[in-house]
Design an enzyme around this catalytic site. Structure first.
Site, PDB file in Angstrom:
ATOM      1  N   CYS A 143      34.557  38.273  54.759  1.00  0.00           N
ATOM      2  CA  CYS A 143      35.148  37.276  53.829  1.00  0.00           C
ATOM      3  C   CYS A 143      34.732  37.700  52.430  1.00  0.00           C
ATOM      4  CB  CYS A 143      34.671  35.870  54.157  1.00  0.00           C
ATOM      5  SG  CYS A 143      35.029  35.344  55.853  1.00  0.00           S
ATOM      6  N   ALA A 144      35.439  38.658  51.858  1.00  0.00           N
ATOM      7  CA  ALA A 144      34.872  39.466  50.783  1.00  0.00           C
ATOM      8  C   ALA A 144      35.105  38.971  49.362  1.00  0.00           C
ATOM      9  CB  ALA A 144      35.408  40.898  50.896  1.00  0.00           C
ATOM     10  N   PRO A 146      35.179  37.305  45.732  1.00  0.00           N
ATOM     11  CA  PRO A 146      35.912  38.194  44.825  1.00  0.00           C
ATOM     12  C   PRO A 146      35.404  39.633  44.795  1.00  0.00           C
ATOM     13  CG  PRO A 146      34.329  36.939  43.570  1.00  0.00           C
ATOM     14  CD  PRO A 146      34.199  36.463  45.000  1.00  0.00           C
ATOM     15  N   GLY A 147      34.462  39.982  45.657  1.00  0.00           N
ATOM     16  CA  GLY A 147      34.067  41.378  45.790  1.00  0.00           C
ATOM     17  C   GLY A 147      32.729  41.759  45.201  1.00  0.00           C
ATOM     18  N   GLY A 148      31.931  40.796  44.774  1.00  0.00           N
ATOM     19  CA  GLY A 148      30.617  41.125  44.225  1.00  0.00           C
ATOM     20  C   GLY A 148      29.730  41.796  45.249  1.00  0.00           C
ATOM     21  N   ASP A 167      40.067  39.561  53.056  1.00  0.00           N
ATOM     22  CA  ASP A 167      40.210  38.188  52.581  1.00  0.00           C
ATOM     23  C   ASP A 167      41.673  37.804  52.773  1.00  0.00           C
ATOM     24  OD1 ASP A 167      38.301  36.234  50.819  1.00  0.00           O
ATOM     25  OD2 ASP A 167      40.421  35.834  50.464  1.00  0.00           O
ATOM     26  N   ASP A 194      43.441  37.754  57.618  1.00  0.00           N
ATOM     27  CA  ASP A 194      42.625  36.640  58.120  1.00  0.00           C
ATOM     28  C   ASP A 194      41.513  37.183  59.004  1.00  0.00           C
ATOM     29  OD1 ASP A 194      41.544  34.399  59.308  1.00  0.00           O
ATOM     30  OD2 ASP A 194      43.465  33.492  59.829  1.00  0.00           O
ATOM     31  N   ASP A 224      29.736  36.518  54.894  1.00  0.00           N
ATOM     32  CA  ASP A 224      29.418  35.515  53.873  1.00  0.00           C
ATOM     33  C   ASP A 224      30.476  34.430  54.035  1.00  0.00           C
ATOM     34  OD1 ASP A 224      27.913  34.584  51.597  1.00  0.00           O
ATOM     35  OD2 ASP A 224      29.649  35.076  50.371  1.00  0.00           O
ATOM     36  N   CYS A 274      26.619  29.789  50.828  1.00  0.00           N
ATOM     37  CA  CYS A 274      26.100  29.267  49.552  1.00  0.00           C
ATOM     38  C   CYS A 274      25.996  27.751  49.646  1.00  0.00           C
ATOM     39  CB  CYS A 274      26.971  29.697  48.375  1.00  0.00           C
ATOM     40  SG  CYS A 274      28.701  29.197  48.491  1.00  0.00           S
TER      41      CYS A 274
END
Length: 374
Positions: A143-144, A146-148, A167, A194, A224, A274
């Protein structure tokens, strides 16, 4: 960024922004025109403006005043007049109010050395080190966006190997690709897909390397997971319903099941959120250890956050192997920030947990045997 609130004098001239814009302002952004919902009748360019967030979405677009529930965000200088903002012409996209006195000191890093820097919260950087990617490996960021973390994984691998980023939202996938290009990372391949459907069941191998993937395709996987986001701060959202919080658990388990199937024996799976809820964190770990006997819970390095929370049936030894950043659980005490150059490790750990977002990390290894974790 410091989460310490500043005392700022409020101005008579006001502007009201939406909750999403308010979140961005709290985290260091200026106010862009599309985010402005209301403005005082005589507001003109150059005026000092007090900015408020409409956290319940009740303010009507173009209003001259708003007496509903709103939160003060700080002061700024208006770049445009009220008439220019609400002129009925095609929507402007530039800065409408340049924040000069935000209530939290969180300077924007937008376009600051973009080819070298990618801003992340401390726990987000820690989780990638816990994954410990190695050059030459094939790694999945399930679930990447925005790519940080995706770009951090590629950097830690010295851009040697393959990082697959998934994503299901197309514009977010484009953002991952843009970040990879900007940072010169060639090992990243991003797909709009997905994650719950990323496992290929027909066992027919594709040559294009696109999802879905065969079982046991990856050396390491980062999940994540989508979550309630209750660890994000500062945040305009001030309440969550029980239904909203519990709705994430089934999705997280679907993704986790796919991740276990896609992981090679001996491979590493890192699960993170998070948020700070027991249901999305420790309860998921307890479920995973029961549902997948092949998984063993591992110690983490670095270990900066606190231990796991009681209540999910995990042993004390298992709780020590979890990593939880929860600022609300850290006792307040006076610390001279200027003296931290020679501080003890425990003082730095205390400060890291006090002044960051809420976050949770669990690390597993997939074993060939079914021996249970102690």
């Amino acid at each position: 960024m410091s989460f310490r609130r500043r005392n700022i004098k409020k101005q008579q001239c006001e502007a009201v922004v939406g909750a999403q814009c308010g979140n961005a302002v709290l985290r260091g952004a200026h106010v862009y025109v599309p985010g402005i919902v209301a403005a005082s009748k005589f507001m003109k360019a150059g005026d000092v403006i007090s900015v408020y967030s409409d956290i319940k979405g009740k303010c009507k677009k173009g209003a001259k005043e708003f007496d509903g529930t709103k939160v003060f965000l700080g002061n700024g200088i208006s770049e445009l007049s009220r008439k220019e903002i609400f002129n009925g012409l095609p929507e402007l996209k530039g800065i409408g109010i340049r924040m000069t006195e935000p209530i939290f000191l969180s300077p924007s890093f937008d376009n600051v050395l973009p080819s070298y820097l990618f801003l992340q919260n401390l726990p987000s950087a820690v989780v990638t080190h816990v994954l410990d990617p190695q050059p030459g490996e094939k790694i999945l960021d399930l679930c990447a966006a925005p790519g940080g973390k995706t770009t951090h994984i590629a950097a830690l691998m010295h851009d040697q190997g393959e990082v697959i980023a998934l994503d299901k939202i197309a514009n977010k996938v484009e953002k991952i690709k843009q970040n990879a290009l900007l940072l010169g990372l060639n090992s990243i391949k991003a797909f709009c897909f997905d994650g719950t459907k990323a496992l290929k069941l027909d066992m027919v191998k594709d040559a294009d390397g696109k999802p879905p993937f065969l079982p046991e395709s990856f050396d390491r996987i980062l999940l994540d997971a989508p979550c309630s986001g209750m660890g994000q701060r500062p945040n305009m959202a001030c309440s969550w319903t029980l239904k909203e919080v519990t709705s994430y658990q089934p999705l997280q388990r679907k993704l986790f099941t796919v991740a276990v199937e896609l992981l090679k024996p001996g491979g590493v799976l890192v699960y993170s959120t998070c948020t700070i809820t027991l249901a999305e964190n420790e309860e998921q770990v307890a479920w995973a250890l029961t549902a997948f006997p092949c998984l063993q819970l591992q110690p983490q390095d670095p270990q900066i956050g606190g231990e796991g929370m009681l209540g999910a049936g995990l042993s004390f030894e298992q709780l020590k192997r979890l990593q939880r950043f929860d600022p609300s659980a850290v006792p307040v005490r006076d610390t001279d920030l200027g003296s931290l150059g020679g501080a003890r490790l425990e003082d730095l750990v205390w400060l890291a947990n006090k002044d960051c977002i809420g976050f949770f990390i669990a690390k597993f290894i997939k074993c060939k045997s079914t021996e249970k974790d102690p």
